[in-house]
Scaffold this active site. Structure first.
Site, PDB file in Angstrom:
ATOM      1  N   GLU A 114      23.646 -45.072  58.605  1.00 48.45           N
ATOM      2  CA  GLU A 114      22.382 -44.290  58.868  1.00 48.45           C
ATOM      3  C   GLU A 114      22.639 -42.995  57.560  1.00 48.45           C
ATOM      4  OE1 GLU A 114      21.078 -43.381  62.694  1.00 48.45           O
ATOM      5  OE2 GLU A 114      20.677 -45.601  63.116  1.00 48.45           O
ATOM      6  N   GLU A 165      21.454 -52.243  65.021  1.00 55.71           N
ATOM      7  CA  GLU A 165      20.842 -51.337  66.324  1.00 55.71           C
ATOM      8  C   GLU A 165      20.106 -51.460  66.666  1.00 55.71           C
ATOM      9  OE1 GLU A 165      22.256 -47.634  66.023  1.00 55.71           O
ATOM     10  OE2 GLU A 165      23.849 -47.722  65.198  1.00 55.71           O
TER      11      GLU A 165
END
Ligand SMILES: *[C@@H]1O[C@H](CO)[C@@H](O)[C@H](O)[C@H]1NC(C)=O
Length: 316
Positions: free
Chosen positions: A126, A238
């Protein structure tokens, strides 16, 4: 895709990788050691109502207290747990050099017993999201742009040349909305072997994001990344729904909704043989997306209990 019963019985390799995300510390900040990781990996493999959750996604190659190779590696070898390795990429070149050094040390120390378990290597997690206006507004912390990640990916491939991990797939994990901004991410998409997608309908509070819409929202997110990925694999690195925490737009955190999300989105991913690392077995710092939000399917505990907080069987 449809297979005859006989064919599917003789082709177990077609079953996709399934697992959870594992931070390097417990929720109180205590650094995990080999026995701690081994307890978590064993609980995941024995989770009541499930089978085949034998893969672990990691965020760093570095063992926090020694600076050596993260002890999740020998724990994975001892338990037959496959690995999506991770290198933290948002702390500058000197720290990234340490990540690469431990990756190379792991490859040379454990050789084929490690290489046989490695599904892929993610450079970063991320990082791009954190430098977008959305990430900056959320105080998400330091990040890195796509150009910097391409540079790091080339460094990793160079460092792994001639080691037992030379042919490992190297990619990157980011949020779905980050990947689809191809005016920015195209050079990175061209560079990676796989795209890891983090997608949480719970957090998509600008949409009608009640649990009733969660499955369609997830698949819409996922398919938008598939549409920009070209021939590259798209893996779910995720996703999950919190069993407690604040309401986010129309999304209510509860045990019942977490179970619904697993039963709908989770079971559709598993049935579709999409490579998936769920968030998460038990909550842990520093990778909980937002404090006060609990995504665990079981635990906490050391080892975490094998009886989950809700029904994880995919019955339909
Ligand atoms: C896409 O990335 C560019 C930077 O290259 C940025 O200026 C733009 O705002 C981004 N678009 C969206 C929708 O985030």
């Amino acid at each position: 895709m449809r297979f005859s019963t006989a064919l599917s019985l003789v082709t177990p390799a077609l079953a996709a990788t399934k697992g959870f995300n594992y931070g390097s510390t417990f929720s109180d900040g205590t650094i995990k050691h080999q026995s701690d990781f081994q307890g978590e990996f064993t609980s995941a493999q024995n989770l009541v109502g499930t089978s085949g959750f034998n893969s672990a996604r990691l965020y760093t190659m570095i063992q926090g207290d020694t600076g050596g190779v993260i002890e999740a590696i020998p724990a994975a070898i001892a338990t037959g747990t496959t690995l999506l390795l991770g290198l933290w990429a948002s702390a500058g070149q000197a720290d990234f050099n340490n990540e690469v050094a431990q990756l190379v040390a792991a490859a040379n120390t454990y050789g084929s017993s490690l290489a046989d378990l490695v599904v892929g290597i993610s450079v970063g997690s991320e990082d791009i999201y954190r430098v977008t206006p959305l990430g900056v507004a959320s105080n998400a912390g330091p990040g890195l742009d796509p150009e910097g990640l391409v540079n790091y990916i080339n460094q990793v491939r160079g460092a792994l040349a001639g080691t037992p991990l030379a042919s490992a797939m190297v990619g990157h994990v980011d949020t779905y909305n980050t990947w689809i901004n191809t005016t920015w991410t195209q050079p990175l998409i061209d560079s990676v072997d796989f795209l890891g997608v983090d997608a949480y309908p719970y957090y998509e509070s600008t949409k009608a994001n009640s649990i009733d819409n969660s499955m369609s929202t997830f698949w819409d997110d996922f398919n938008q990344v598939v549409a920009v990925a070209g021939s590259k694999g798209v893996w779910v690195t995720e996703t999950g729904w919190p069993n407690q925490g604040p309401t986010s737009g129309q999304a209510v955190a509860s045990i019942a909704n977490a179970e619904t999300y697993w039963q709908q989105t989770g079971c559709s991913l598993f049935a579709g043989n999409v490579m998936t690392w769920w968030f998460t077995l038990q909550d842990q710092q520093p990778v909980v997306p937002s404090s006060g939000v609990v995504f665990a399917v079981t635990g906490p505990g050391n080892p975490p209990p094998t009886t989950p907080l809700y029904d994880l069987s995919c019955s339909a």
